[in-house]
Structures are given as C-alpha cells and as structure tokens.
Design an enzyme around this catalytic site. Structure first.
Site, PDB file in Angstrom:
ATOM      1  N   ASP A  11      75.967 -23.622  89.141  1.00 40.32           N
ATOM      2  CA  ASP A  11      75.684 -23.401  87.715  1.00 40.32           C
ATOM      3  C   ASP A  11      76.988 -23.284  86.938  1.00 40.32           C
ATOM      4  O   ASP A  11      77.883 -22.533  87.317  1.00 40.32           O
ATOM      5  CB  ASP A  11      74.825 -22.153  87.482  1.00 40.32           C
ATOM      6  N   SER A  59      80.756 -28.351  86.631  1.00 44.48           N
ATOM      7  CA  SER A  59      79.801 -29.086  85.800  1.00 44.48           C
ATOM      8  C   SER A  59      79.359 -30.311  86.580  1.00 44.48           C
ATOM      9  O   SER A  59      80.184 -31.024  87.167  1.00 44.48           O
ATOM     10  CB  SER A  59      80.459 -29.541  84.496  1.00 44.48           C
ATOM     11  N   ASN A  85      68.638 -30.426  88.735  1.00 48.77           N
ATOM     12  CA  ASN A  85      67.867 -29.602  87.808  1.00 48.77           C
ATOM     13  C   ASN A  85      68.659 -29.185  86.561  1.00 48.77           C
ATOM     14  O   ASN A  85      68.074 -28.866  85.538  1.00 48.77           O
ATOM     15  CB  ASN A  85      67.377 -28.364  88.596  1.00 48.77           C
ATOM     16  N   SER A 142      61.033 -35.098  82.118  1.00 48.88           N
ATOM     17  CA  SER A 142      60.356 -34.248  81.141  1.00 48.88           C
ATOM     18  C   SER A 142      59.244 -35.047  80.483  1.00 48.88           C
ATOM     19  O   SER A 142      59.348 -36.287  80.351  1.00 48.88           O
ATOM     20  CB  SER A 142      61.369 -33.814  80.079  1.00 48.88           C
ATOM     21  N   TYR A 200      67.553 -36.516  74.659  1.00 51.39           N
ATOM     22  CA  TYR A 200      66.985 -35.892  75.861  1.00 51.39           C
ATOM     23  C   TYR A 200      65.938 -36.817  76.518  1.00 51.39           C
ATOM     24  O   TYR A 200      65.923 -36.996  77.742  1.00 51.39           O
ATOM     25  CB  TYR A 200      66.372 -34.562  75.425  1.00 51.39           C
ATOM     26  N   LYS A 213      66.140 -38.362  80.212  1.00 47.25           N
ATOM     27  CA  LYS A 213      65.116 -37.983  81.181  1.00 47.25           C
ATOM     28  C   LYS A 213      64.385 -39.203  81.740  1.00 47.25           C
ATOM     29  O   LYS A 213      64.016 -39.235  82.909  1.00 47.25           O
ATOM     30  CB  LYS A 213      64.129 -37.013  80.536  1.00 47.25           C
ATOM     31  N   ALA A 258      57.638 -25.002  81.542  1.00 50.35           N
ATOM     32  CA  ALA A 258      57.710 -23.608  81.985  1.00 50.35           C
ATOM     33  C   ALA A 258      58.527 -22.789  81.004  1.00 50.35           C
ATOM     34  O   ALA A 258      59.385 -23.323  80.295  1.00 50.35           O
ATOM     35  CB  ALA A 258      58.347 -23.535  83.369  1.00 50.35           C
ATOM     36  N   ALA A 259      58.266 -21.512  81.010  1.00 48.41           N
ATOM     37  CA  ALA A 259      59.013 -20.601  80.148  1.00 48.41           C
ATOM     38  C   ALA A 259      60.449 -20.473  80.649  1.00 48.41           C
ATOM     39  O   ALA A 259      60.683 -20.146  81.811  1.00 48.41           O
ATOM     40  CB  ALA A 259      58.344 -19.229  80.163  1.00 48.41           C
ATOM     41  N   SER A 260      61.395 -20.762  79.791  1.00 47.51           N
ATOM     42  CA  SER A 260      62.820 -20.557  80.088  1.00 47.51           C
ATOM     43  C   SER A 260      63.537 -20.531  78.748  1.00 47.51           C
ATOM     44  O   SER A 260      62.925 -20.719  77.702  1.00 47.51           O
ATOM     45  CB  SER A 260      63.369 -21.700  80.956  1.00 47.51           C
ATOM     46  N   ARG A 261      64.850 -20.370  78.783  1.00 48.04           N
ATOM     47  CA  ARG A 261      65.571 -20.343  77.504  1.00 48.04           C
ATOM     48  C   ARG A 261      65.505 -21.692  76.793  1.00 48.04           C
ATOM     49  O   ARG A 261      65.701 -21.778  75.595  1.00 48.04           O
ATOM     50  CB  ARG A 261      67.015 -19.902  77.715  1.00 48.04           C
TER      51      ARG A 261
END
Ligand code: NAI
Length: 303
Positions: A39, A74, A101, A153, A166, A170, A198-201
């Site tokens: 990360d 990165s 991911n 996505s 994006y 994707k 899904a719930a994420s930032r």
C-alpha cells in the site's frame, strides 16, 4: 464443505492497507497464505504516501499468528511493480497469487477532466496491473501455477456519470485479462476479474447511506479468496459482487447477420435495412477461445 487452504502459497495484494484489499489480506493469511501487503498509503485521490496503512495490516496479521510483510511501492511504475514482486521473493521465495486491487478516484465529467486526472487514474489502475502482473507472471509461468485477480468496476462495465477516466481504466483491465488468460492457460495461470460494490472511502460519498451501511467489504472477500485458490479452475471470467450478490458478467458475441457474398460492395442502406438483425443479441455466446473464434461467424462469406 471442504476448507479452502493456502498453506505454502505466497500472495501479493496491492492496495491492501485499507478497504477491500485489507479484508483479502486478513482472510488469506488466516487460511495459511504468506502475504505481501502492498500500500502506498496515500489519499483517495492518489496524493501523498505513508507506510502506516500497510504496517497496520501486517501487524494485525502477525498478531493473529499469520505471516506477512509490508511493501510501500506505488504500483504505477515498473520499478514499483518489480520491487513489490522482489519483496515477495526475498521474504517468501516465490509468488503464487496476485490480487490487483490498488485504486484511486479523480471523478470529473469529460469537459472538466484534465490530462493529469486522466493519466494518473489510468496509471494506477491499468498500468499498475501491468507493472505488478508482468514480473509475477514470469515466476508463475516458470512454476506452472498462478492465480491472478483483477478489479474492474460497474463504472467500466456499464458506465457511471463523471467517471470517464476510471471507466476506461477499469474496462482496460478486462481486455488485459482476456489476453493474459489465453497466454497463461497452458501454465495453469488462471485470471479472473471482479466488479465489486462495497463500503470504503472510495464510495462513502457515492453510495446512498442506507446502502453504504449494508455493503460490507467482507462480502467481496469470499469470492476473491475462492478465485485466488487452487480449487478454482475457471479463468477469464468477470463477476459482479455486492452485499452477498454474486453474478457472472460477460462480453458476448451475437450471431448477427452476414450480408452480401464477401465480394460485392455493401451500401450503408443495407446496414439500415438490417439494423434489427445487427443489433439483436439473439443467439449470443461468450467467445472463450479469443478473437479467432469470431471468424467462425464469417464462414458463409469465406466459401
Ligand atoms: P480504498 O481507497 O479503501 O483502498 C484502495 C487502496 O489502494 C488504498 O489503501 C490506497 O492507499 C491504495 N493505493 C492507491 N494507489 C496506490 C498505488 N499507486 N500503489 C499502491 N497502493 C495504492 O478503496 P476500495 O474501495 O477498497 O477499492 C479497492 C479496489 O476496488 C479499487 O481498485 C477500486 O477501484 C475497486 N472498486 C471498488 C468499489 C467499491 O464499491 N468500493 C467499486 C468498484 C471498484
């Protein structure tokens, strides 16, 4: 139900310091995998960096008795991808699994979208998958085993207002998978792609609050864990997944219509006249053998 185990397997998970990637790292480690937690630790838009996100996940895995190392590169550079794979080899001797991911967002509708916003989103999602997958693929090919998961996505598969950069990145991953699945087939390298919600930032201001509450990242984890396992024998598939809904998505080719005889000219008027047959999705199938399979449809014109 037999257990899915990862004993002796080494998994690289990019962007595993938070969100979905973190859940994959924790579950794979619990099932015996040695995990490289990558990360960059930046903000949601890709700016900044920090080692704390990856370090925290590694500490959590170790506290639970698992094995993990952190990597802070990165994924968007070739050197970063190579160093990430080197981290796995130095720590654990090999790579068996790559879960691509890592991701960022720079949402803008096209006329407001700058070149920089286009480039950085493609660099992290699409080039990032290239940078990490290529050095890992070399090892997988030599050992005759590999499991790779890409993250697309719904924005790429179906479109989403304000996410042109994006969506392009994707969907590019789907094309990348389609070809790598053919190149990896005889080496037992299986690639699949998930389209999670899904719930994420990334989604805190995108999903309606009542959806956000129910869409736990942990509902995506079991699909990814299965796809990453030796038990999974399928390759080149795309899956929608959210809140316990799992559904295969596919690019299909319809039978369509052959016009003319393969020699005479075809005027635009004949396209207009046959529009219903050209646009019909009747008699469609997934072409699993690559683009050459589509040539079969031309047979009447080639005799
Ligand atoms: P997240 O923001 O919680 O996690 C993404 C992680 O990637 C972050 O920890 C971030 O630091 C890391 N990262 C960003 N750029 C990086 C780079 N260059 N190198 C290494 N690490 C980097 O987001 P979330 O939701 O967990 O997203 C995971 C993946 O799922 C992304 O690829 C995202 O596009 C995709 N996705 C998520 C959806 C959702 O509903 N959450 C919907 C569709 C796709």
């Amino acid at each position: 139900m037999s257990d899915i185990k990862f004993d002796g397997k080494v998994a690289i998970i990019t962007g595993a310091g938070a969100g979905l990637g973190k859940t994959y790292a924790l579950d794979l480690a619990k099932r015996g995998a040695k995990v490289v937690v990558n990360d960059l630790g930046g903000a949601r838009d890709g700016s900044g960096s920090s080692s704390s996100a990856a370090d925290a996940v590694v500490a959590e895995i170790k506290a639970a008795g698992g094995e993990a190392v952190a990597n802070y590169d990165s994924v968007a550079t070739v050197e970063g991808g190579e160093n990430l794979v080197k981290t796995a080899v130095d720590a654990f001797g090999t790579v068996d699994i790559v879960i691509n991911n890592a991701g960022i967002l720079r949402d803008k509708s096209l006329l407001k979208l700058s070149e920089e916003e286009w480039d950085i989103v493609l660099a992290v999602h699409l080039k990032g998958a290239y940078c990490v997958t290529k050095p890992a693929f070399k090892i997988m090919k030599e050992k005759g085993f590999g499991r790779i998961v890409f993250t697309t996505s719904g924005a790429g598969l179906y479109g989403n207002f304000g996410q042109a950069n994006y969506s392009a990145a994707k969907m590019g991953l789907v094309g990348f998978m389609n070809t790598l699945a053919l190149e990896g087939a005889k080496y037992n390298i299986k690639l699949n792609t998930i389209a999670p919600v899904a719930a994420s930032r990334l989604t805190e201001d995108v999903l309606p609050p009542e959806f956000f509450k129910k869409m736990k990242a942990e509902f995506i984890t079991p699909l990814v864990v299965y796809l990453a396992s030796e038990d999974n024998q399928d390759s080149c598939m795309i899956f929608n997944c959210a809140s316990g809904w799992y559904s295969r998505a596919a690019i299909v080719c319809a039978k369509g219509i052959c016009i003319g005889d393969g020699v005479r000219d075809i005027p635009a008027e004949e396209i207009k006249e046959n529009w219903a047959a050209i646009t019909s999705l009747e008699d469609n199938k997934v072409l699993t053998a690559g683009v050459a399979e589509s040539f079969g449809y031309l047979a009447p014109l080639m005799s």
